[in-house]
Design a protein around this motif. Structure first.
Motif, short mmCIF file in Angstrom:
data_model
loop_
_atom_site.label_atom_id
_atom_site.label_comp_id
_atom_site.label_asym_id
_atom_site.label_seq_id
_atom_site.Cartn_x
_atom_site.Cartn_y
_atom_site.Cartn_z
N ASP A 1 1.50 -4.13 3.95
CA ASP A 1 1.44 -5.27 3.03
C ASP A 1 0.68 -6.46 3.63
OD1 ASP A 1 3.42 -6.24 4.81
OD2 ASP A 1 5.03 -5.56 3.50
N LEU A 2 0.11 -6.26 4.82
CA LEU A 2 -0.71 -7.29 5.46
C LEU A 2 -2.20 -6.94 5.44
CD1 LEU A 2 1.49 -7.88 8.65
CD2 LEU A 2 1.53 -9.17 6.51
N VAL A 3 -2.57 -5.84 4.80
CA VAL A 3 -3.97 -5.41 4.80
C VAL A 3 -4.41 -5.03 3.39
CG1 VAL A 3 -3.78 -4.57 7.18
CG2 VAL A 3 -3.43 -2.97 5.28
N ASP A 4 -5.69 -4.76 3.25
CA ASP A 4 -6.27 -4.28 1.99
C ASP A 4 -6.05 -2.77 1.92
OD1 ASP A 4 -7.75 -3.69 -0.22
OD2 ASP A 4 -9.64 -4.49 0.53
N VAL A 5 -4.96 -2.37 1.30
CA VAL A 5 -4.55 -0.97 1.33
C VAL A 5 -5.61 -0.03 0.73
CG1 VAL A 5 -2.83 0.69 0.49
CG2 VAL A 5 -2.10 -1.50 1.43
N PRO A 6 -6.17 -0.31 -0.45
CA PRO A 6 -7.16 0.65 -0.98
C PRO A 6 -8.35 0.87 -0.05
CG PRO A 6 -6.46 -0.88 -2.69
CD PRO A 6 -5.89 -1.39 -1.40
N ALA A 7 -8.76 -0.18 0.68
CA ALA A 7 -9.89 -0.03 1.60
C ALA A 7 -9.51 0.74 2.86
CB ALA A 7 -10.44 -1.40 1.98
N PHE A 8 -8.30 0.53 3.36
CA PHE A 8 -7.91 1.12 4.63
C PHE A 8 -7.34 2.53 4.52
CE2 PHE A 8 -7.45 -3.33 6.51
CZ PHE A 8 -8.55 -3.18 7.32
N LEU A 9 -6.74 2.87 3.38
CA LEU A 9 -6.06 4.16 3.30
C LEU A 9 -6.96 5.37 3.58
CD1 LEU A 9 -3.38 4.35 0.47
CD2 LEU A 9 -3.08 4.69 2.93
N PRO A 10 -8.15 5.47 2.97
CA PRO A 10 -8.95 6.68 3.24
C PRO A 10 -9.26 6.90 4.71
CG PRO A 10 -9.74 5.58 1.27
CD PRO A 10 -8.75 4.65 1.89
N PRO A 11 -9.76 5.89 5.47
CA PRO A 11 -10.00 6.16 6.89
C PRO A 11 -8.72 6.40 7.68
CG PRO A 11 -10.47 3.86 6.39
CD PRO A 11 -10.27 4.55 5.08
N ASN B 1 7.50 -1.68 3.26
CA ASN B 1 6.38 -2.19 2.48
C ASN B 1 6.91 -3.16 1.42
OD1 ASN B 1 4.06 -0.41 3.51
ND2 ASN B 1 5.64 1.08 2.98
N PHE B 2 6.58 -4.43 1.57
CA PHE B 2 7.15 -5.46 0.70
C PHE B 2 6.82 -5.18 -0.77
CE2 PHE B 2 7.06 -9.73 -1.33
CZ PHE B 2 8.41 -10.02 -1.17
N ASP B 3 7.80 -5.49 -1.64
CA ASP B 3 7.63 -5.14 -3.05
C ASP B 3 8.09 -6.25 -3.99
OD1 ASP B 3 6.80 -3.26 -5.04
OD2 ASP B 3 8.92 -2.92 -5.48
N GLY B 4 7.68 -7.48 -3.69
CA GLY B 4 7.71 -8.53 -4.70
C GLY B 4 9.02 -9.24 -4.97
N ARG C 1 -11.37 -10.25 5.57
CA ARG C 1 -10.94 -9.18 4.67
C ARG C 1 -9.72 -9.61 3.89
NH1 ARG C 1 -12.81 -4.17 7.26
NH2 ARG C 1 -13.59 -4.63 9.35
N PRO C 2 -9.54 -9.09 2.65
CA PRO C 2 -8.27 -9.30 1.97
C PRO C 2 -7.13 -8.81 2.84
CG PRO C 2 -9.88 -8.35 0.48
CD PRO C 2 -10.49 -8.30 1.85
N ALA C 3 -6.02 -9.52 2.82
CA ALA C 3 -4.97 -9.22 3.81
C ALA C 3 -3.58 -9.33 3.20
CB ALA C 3 -5.10 -10.15 5.02
N GLY C 4 -3.36 -8.62 2.11
CA GLY C 4 -2.00 -8.59 1.63
C GLY C 4 -1.88 -8.39 0.14
N ASP C 5 -0.69 -7.99 -0.26
CA ASP C 5 -0.35 -7.77 -1.66
C ASP C 5 1.16 -7.85 -1.76
OD1 ASP C 5 0.20 -6.82 -4.19
OD2 ASP C 5 -1.08 -5.06 -4.05
#
Length: 303
Positions: free
Chosen positions: A144-154, A170-173, A203-207
């Protein structure tokens, strides 16, 4: 506990060990342990955003690992230094033994390696993330501190065929404080917006809804979820006292919210924020504050 004069990331990470112990979903853990047990007897493990190293101890204490080559990756050199000291002390105190082998720590049959790197920059550079495929990839209170869609594949590509991931806390709102305050709704909403708009290292860093969105992110990245469950943080006093160092944990959470929202004067009135922060620190000092954060755990494998 009186409020700290200063705050330390390393102490916070150690203080939340007991909070995480209660929170981690044991059904997800048990499924992970069964799946991992069918793999190699000495798995290669990579933990990203590894902090103070408490997950290494937990994996051994809970029987997830008996032997392993375990790499801790974190951007914070101070946290990694803390992890090295803390793990060595923990191993000696629990009778497991500890041997320094160059830069590594050998905790009995588990060898721990420490790597300082920013995850995004590290992923961008050859060779691959762990210089070879891993059998288990762990991220605890980190995605929840990173751009998950960008980081997940690698990240998923660093796992060998048949290997596993364990993505926890994983934080959920949902952020809840008890006793409730009329200011809670505005402050927690602004804090969640700050998570959603955060940028680190360009980089985006969270959601703020990482937990629920991980189902879709993992599916889109070609991963199979084999277990999922809630891992809420629930911190409360018993007879006016908090367990272990959890009063510090709470002070740190309140200070983090204060620091984030002090940079967003258009979202929350400064005087109202100051009043709310002071109230919450006082309630911790009196052993009155309860805190709940909703989170989710996942275990699975790349398809």
């Amino acid at each position: 506990m009186s409020r700290p004069a200063a705050y330390s990331a390393s102490r916070y990470l150690l203080a939340k060990r007991t909070v995480d112990d209660r929170a981690l979903d044991r059904g997800v853990f048990d499924r992970l342990a069964r799946e991992l047990g069918a793999g190699p007897p000495r798995p290669r493990v990579l933990e990203i955003g590894a902090g103070a190293g408490t997950m290494v101890a937990r994996a051994l204490e809970w029987g997830l690992l008996s032997a392993a080559d375990y790499t801790l990756l974190d951007i914070d050199a101070e946290c990694l230094a803390t992890a090295r000291r803390w793990l060595a002390d923990w191993a000696r105190q629990t009778g497991r033994g500890c041997l320094e082998r160059g830069a590594d720590l050998c905790l009995g049959p588990v060898t721990v390696r420490f790597v300082q790197a920013e995850l995004g920059g590290h992923l961008d550079q050859p060779p691959s993330l762990a210089q070879g495929k891993v059998d288990l990839l762990i991220a605890n209170a980190f995605l929840d501190l990173v751009d998950v869609p960008a980081f997940l594949p690698p990240l998923l590509s660093s796992i060998r065929g048949g290997g596993l991931f364990w993505f926890t806390i994983n934080f959920d709102g949902e952020t809840i404080f008890v006793p409730e305050s009329p200011l809670d709704a505005a402050i927690t909403a602004a804090y969640h917006r700050d998570m959603d708009q955060r940028v680190r290292h360009g980089r985006p860093a969270g959601d703020s809804k990482t937990g629920r969105r991980l189902f879709a992110h993992l599916r889109q990245a070609g991963a199979e979820v084999v277990a999922a469950g809630s891992s809420d943080w629930v911190v409360f006093p018993e007879r006016g006292r908090y367990v272990a160092d959890e009063a510090y944990f709470l002070h740190h959470i309140v200070d983090t919210i204060a620091g984030s929202l002090s940079l967003r004067p258009d979202d929350v009135d400064g005087a109202a924020l100051t009043s709310w922060v002071e109230l919450r620190h006082q309630q911790i000092e009196r052993g009155e504050l309860c805190y709940i954060a909703h989170q989710l755990d996942f275990a699975g494998r790349p398809s």
